[in-house]
Enzyme design. Structure first.
Site, PDB file in Angstrom:
ATOM      1  N   GLY A  31       0.814  -1.209   0.000  1.00 44.92           N
ATOM      2  CA  GLY A  31       0.000   0.000   0.000  1.00 44.92           C
ATOM      3  C   GLY A  31       0.847   1.258   0.000  1.00 44.92           C
ATOM      4  N   GLU A  35       3.217   6.064  -8.305  1.00 43.12           N
ATOM      5  CA  GLU A  35       3.278   5.721  -9.737  1.00 43.12           C
ATOM      6  C   GLU A  35       4.083   4.453 -10.011  1.00 43.12           C
ATOM      7  OE1 GLU A  35       1.906   6.760 -12.675  1.00 43.12           O
ATOM      8  OE2 GLU A  35       0.559   7.886 -11.389  1.00 43.12           O
ATOM      9  N   GLY A  36       5.086   4.169  -9.169  1.00 43.98           N
ATOM     10  CA  GLY A  36       5.879   2.949  -9.357  1.00 43.98           C
ATOM     11  C   GLY A  36       5.001   1.714  -9.254  1.00 43.98           C
ATOM     12  N   HIS A  37       4.137   1.698  -8.245  1.00 42.62           N
ATOM     13  CA  HIS A  37       3.205   0.569  -8.101  1.00 42.62           C
ATOM     14  C   HIS A  37       2.244   0.510  -9.300  1.00 42.62           C
ATOM     15  CE1 HIS A  37       4.007   1.432  -3.672  1.00 42.62           C
ATOM     16  NE2 HIS A  37       4.308   0.162  -3.747  1.00 42.62           N
ATOM     17  N   ASP A 150      13.387  -2.962  -5.927  1.00 46.02           N
ATOM     18  CA  ASP A 150      13.792  -3.899  -4.876  1.00 46.02           C
ATOM     19  C   ASP A 150      14.481  -5.079  -5.570  1.00 46.02           C
ATOM     20  OD1 ASP A 150      12.299  -2.776  -2.316  1.00 46.02           O
ATOM     21  OD2 ASP A 150      10.969  -2.574  -4.024  1.00 46.02           O
ATOM     22  N   GLN A 153      14.965  -8.328  -3.734  1.00 41.38           N
ATOM     23  CA  GLN A 153      13.681  -8.990  -3.467  1.00 41.38           C
ATOM     24  C   GLN A 153      13.200  -9.792  -4.677  1.00 41.38           C
ATOM     25  OE1 GLN A 153      10.133  -7.330  -1.222  1.00 41.38           O
ATOM     26  NE2 GLN A 153       9.566  -6.796  -3.302  1.00 41.38           N
ATOM     27  N   SER A 186       7.316   4.308  -1.119  1.00 38.71           N
ATOM     28  CA  SER A 186       6.323   4.722  -0.119  1.00 38.71           C
ATOM     29  C   SER A 186       6.998   5.485   1.007  1.00 38.71           C
ATOM     30  CB  SER A 186       5.615   3.491   0.458  1.00 38.71           C
ATOM     31  OG  SER A 186       5.049   2.733  -0.578  1.00 38.71           O
TER      32      SER A 186
HETATM   33  P1  AMP Z   1       6.083  -2.212  -1.644  1.00 38.17           P
HETATM   34  O1  AMP Z   1       4.675  -1.746  -1.537  1.00 38.17           O
HETATM   35  O2  AMP Z   1       7.083  -1.147  -1.370  1.00 38.17           O
HETATM   36  O3  AMP Z   1       6.337  -3.500  -0.925  1.00 38.17           O
HETATM   37  O4  AMP Z   1       6.303  -2.546  -3.180  1.00 38.17           O
HETATM   38  C1  AMP Z   1       5.432  -3.392  -3.895  1.00 38.17           C
HETATM   39  C2  AMP Z   1       6.013  -3.651  -5.252  1.00 38.17           C
HETATM   40  O5  AMP Z   1       6.184  -2.410  -5.944  1.00 38.17           O
HETATM   41  C3  AMP Z   1       7.412  -4.304  -5.195  1.00 38.17           C
HETATM   42  O6  AMP Z   1       7.507  -5.266  -6.229  1.00 38.17           O
HETATM   43  C4  AMP Z   1       8.320  -3.137  -5.455  1.00 38.17           C
HETATM   44  O7  AMP Z   1       9.555  -3.501  -6.019  1.00 38.17           O
HETATM   45  C5  AMP Z   1       7.493  -2.326  -6.438  1.00 38.17           C
HETATM   46  N1  AMP Z   1       7.949  -0.933  -6.480  1.00 38.17           N
HETATM   47  C6  AMP Z   1       8.069  -0.084  -5.435  1.00 38.17           C
HETATM   48  N2  AMP Z   1       8.572   1.096  -5.849  1.00 38.17           N
HETATM   49  C7  AMP Z   1       8.795   0.972  -7.189  1.00 38.17           C
HETATM   50  C8  AMP Z   1       9.321   1.834  -8.197  1.00 38.17           C
HETATM   51  N3  AMP Z   1       9.741   3.072  -7.914  1.00 38.17           N
HETATM   52  N4  AMP Z   1       9.403   1.369  -9.459  1.00 38.17           N
HETATM   53  C9  AMP Z   1       8.997   0.103  -9.755  1.00 38.17           C
HETATM   54  N5  AMP Z   1       8.483  -0.752  -8.859  1.00 38.17           N
HETATM   55  C10 AMP Z   1       8.388  -0.332  -7.596  1.00 38.17           C
END
Ligand code: AMP
Length: 283
Positions: A31, A35-37, A150, A153, A186
């Site tokens: 959550g 924009e990345g998500h 990540d 990950q 986030s």
């Molecule tokens: P998180 O909510 O931070 O656990 O991220 C969920 C997914 O979104 C993970 O696969 C992250 O690698 C991806 N993610 C987070 N930030 C970015 C970003 N800036 N660009 C691309 N994917 C992202």
């Protein structure tokens, strides 16, 4: 967009997709979406009949002194963003169902997850693989989308999927950045205005190291690391690691870089931990 709250709601909806032979793309998140998500959702839409996004702040992947309690939770806004990006369902489970205290089985990867963030955050990747494995078993997507942001990950997840024969295709999505190069995260919302101004330096340092390597291709991985550490050895940065490793195995590289390499960096700016990475492409 539909909201799924319980395991049984997910199973029911999943059944009907199976019956209708629909391809399901899945995007796991914690959550506080940006924009990345949404880029992951957009990529998922290209090859899926339905895209499901999970929002779950996974307690298993936070250490005792980490930011679980203060991790941003913006569910209403997240739903608006997901709707506009074209997600079909959001799965927002309760901790009681996802991480019941009675559960005593975990998934642990033991090679790719060991260095970098794994060395500094004991138990972190075990928490990630356990939850992602459970989500895969529950949702049974055809493909699942993870960000290169990540980098470690996504490599750990790929290893888990290969080792445990999960029938899901893992797709890597490039890091989505702000205009000034800062990788979207986030946690960026924790940054003070001054810190926000400084934060793109992490990306700049990665680009400087790439330029250095291109002008001196015989430079060793260790020398590159030393330069990187020097670039970030000033206030207010508190560097955790800057390492140049094999891009796939994440093993150390001895001498010059012959195969694709990953420069991975983690540093604190004030109380905010930022990570970033850059791939050095050899061909
Ligand atoms: P998180 O909510 O931070 O656990 O991220 C969920 C997914 O979104 C993970 O696969 C992250 O690698 C991806 N993610 C987070 N930030 C970015 C970003 N800036 N660009 C691309 N994917 C992202």
């Amino acid at each position: 967009m539909i909201l799924l709250r319980t395991l049984s709601e997910v199973r029911e909806r999943r059944e009907s997709l199976w019956k209708n032979q629909k391809r399901l793309g899945f995007v796991p998140t914690m959550g506080a979406l940006h924009e990345g998500h949404l880029e992951l959702v957009r990529q998922a839409k290209k090859t899926s009949d339905e895209v499901w996004v999970s929002i779950f702040v996974n307690p298993l992947q936070f250490g005792p002194n980490e930011d679980l309690e203060r991790y941003p939770r913006t569910f209403e806004k997240d739903c608006e963003l997901l709707k506009s990006a074209g997600a079909d369902a959001v799965f927002f489970p309760s901790p009681a169902e996802m991480t019941p205290p009675s559960a005593t089985t975990f998934i642990e990867e033991n090679t790719v997850s060991v260095p970098l963030c794994g060395a500094l955050r004991p138990g972190h990747f075990k928490g990630v693989t356990t939850i992602v494995g459970k989500l895969f078993n529950l949702i049974q997507p055809h493909s699942a989308f993870f960000g290169e942001k990540d980098a470690q990950q996504v490599r750990v997840i790929e290893r888990m999927v290969k080792d445990l024969l999960f029938p899901v295709e893992i797709k890597r999505v490039p890091t989505f950045r702000e205009n000034d190069g800062l990788a979207m995260s986030s946690r960026n919302r924790y940054l003070s205005p001054d810190e926000r101004e400084m934060a793109p330096e992490l990306h700049t340092v990665l680009l400087k190291l790439e330029t250095l390597w291109k002008t001196r291709p015989q430079i060793t991985a260790q020398e590159l690391e030393t330069h990187g550490v020097q670039f970030l050895s000033h206030e207010p940065w508190k560097l955790q690691y800057l390492e140049v490793r094999d891009s796939e195995s994440l093993e150390r590289i001895e001498g010059p870089i012959q195969k694709e390499a990953l420069i991975a960096v983690a540093a604190y700016l004030g109380n905010t931990r930022l990570i970033d990475n850059w791939v050095l492409k050899t061909s």
